[in-house]
Design an enzyme around this catalytic site. Structure first.
Site, PDB file in Angstrom:
ATOM      1  N   ASP A  93       0.859  -1.186   0.000  1.00  0.00           N
ATOM      2  CA  ASP A  93       0.000   0.000   0.000  1.00  0.00           C
ATOM      3  C   ASP A  93       0.892   1.232   0.000  1.00  0.00           C
ATOM      4  O   ASP A  93       1.390   1.659   1.038  1.00  0.00           O
ATOM      5  CB  ASP A  93      -0.912  -0.019   1.222  1.00  0.00           C
ATOM      6  N   ALA A  94       1.126   1.786  -1.177  1.00  0.00           N
ATOM      7  CA  ALA A  94       2.033   2.919  -1.337  1.00  0.00           C
ATOM      8  C   ALA A  94       1.342   4.144  -1.920  1.00  0.00           C
ATOM      9  O   ALA A  94       1.773   5.269  -1.702  1.00  0.00           O
ATOM     10  CB  ALA A  94       3.214   2.530  -2.228  1.00  0.00           C
ATOM     11  N   LYS A  95       0.287   3.930  -2.707  1.00  0.00           N
ATOM     12  CA  LYS A  95      -0.499   5.010  -3.321  1.00  0.00           C
ATOM     13  C   LYS A  95       0.392   6.000  -4.067  1.00  0.00           C
ATOM     14  O   LYS A  95       0.207   7.211  -3.994  1.00  0.00           O
ATOM     15  CB  LYS A  95      -1.361   5.729  -2.276  1.00  0.00           C
ATOM     16  N   ARG A  96       1.348   5.474  -4.810  1.00  0.00           N
ATOM     17  CA  ARG A  96       2.277   6.327  -5.542  1.00  0.00           C
ATOM     18  C   ARG A  96       1.590   6.968  -6.747  1.00  0.00           C
ATOM     19  O   ARG A  96       0.671   6.399  -7.339  1.00  0.00           O
ATOM     20  CB  ARG A  96       3.471   5.517  -6.030  1.00  0.00           C
TER      21      ARG A  96
END
Length: 271
Positions: A93-96
């Site tokens: 879960d990084a939401k880059r």
């Protein structure tokens, strides 16, 4: 095996659509782990071992590790999952979200450094910011769509050609970006009406659904809105409610109990 194949197999073999979030906060750790140099690693391993048979996926949140200079422990956790539980997908879960050249480095981070099966991404900068992830055709690319936080409505309901932005994103991903069949969407359990609308748009595409547990989303409403025709299609995430079910040496056993109860509650409404 691709991420989608691995996830589909996990739904069946694990009899679960529960995604367990790994959001380690040392301030909430039991006393016997406080101050230990490998506390994050030890805590997460204990949670994983206690709950693995209840999960269809694990989702470490990179910020919880990066803020504590614990990316090396995140690497160890991802390696531990790959080696001990290779049948369970790991979602980073990084939401880059960044320009193509930078996105390429973020993709390398997710898939090469951490060895994740899938990663969450932000679509705000458009296709070229997501393309480097999509080029790894065996990996999952999970795109933010209708997020579980209240502030998501500030942008996600803006009109785009006669439809709200989150629906435009759902159509865009389903119709144009998912050419390799590797995409999924993030849609919050806190908005079951919008969840049902997204499901209608994207068909059987997997949905990562945060917002139950500490955020208050209703499991019955979530499952009824998010399931596919065969009763699958979901990674319903719970993090804090499982991780911090009990703040003492019995934390892992308590986490297991909550995970099993949550998995079973989801399953009751999947038929």
């Amino acid at each position: 095996m691709t991420f989608i194949d691995k996830l589909s197999a996990a739904w069946q073999t694990q009899n679960s659509q529960l995604c367990i979030g790994l959001d380690p906060d040392p301030a909430k750790f039991p006393a016997h782990l406080q101050g230990k140099p490998d506390a994050i690693l030890d805590f997460c391993k204990a949670i994983i071992d206690a709950t693995a048979d209840a999960a269809c996926s694990f989702k470490p949140q990179i910020a919880y590790f990066a803020a504590l200079r614990a990316e090396d422990q995140l690497e160890e956790i991802c390696k531990y999952l790959r080696e001990r539980y290779p049948h369970i997908p790991v979602v980073l879960d990084a939401k880059r979200g960044d320009i193509g050249a930078t996105a390429e480095q973020y993709a390398r981070e997710a898939f090469e450094r951490y060895g994740a099966d899938a990663v969450t991404v932000n679509p705000y900068m458009g296709f070229d910011s997501v393309q480097p992830y999509l080029e790894r055709q065996d990996k999952g690319v999970i795109v933010l769509c209708r997020t579980s936080n209240a502030g998501g409505s500030d942008l996600q309901f803006l009109d785009v050609g006669g439809q709200p932005l989150y629906q435009h994103v759902a159509h865009l991903v389903a119709d144009k970006w998912n050419t390799n069949g590797q995409c999924a969407l993030v849609v919050g359990a806190t908005f079951p009406n919008e969840l049902a609308q997204v499901r209608a748009i994207v068909g059987d595409m997997p949905l990562l659904i945060p917002g139950i547990g500490a955020q208050g989303g209703d499991i019955k409403a979530t499952v009824e809105a998010g399931r596919t025709a065969n009763g699958t299609g979901m990674m319903i995430n719970s993090s804090r409610a499982i991780l911090y079910a009990k703040p003492d040496e019995m934390f892992a056993q308590a986490a297991r109990q909550v995970a099993l109860e949550t998995r079973d509650a989801i399953n009751r409404f999947c038929v």
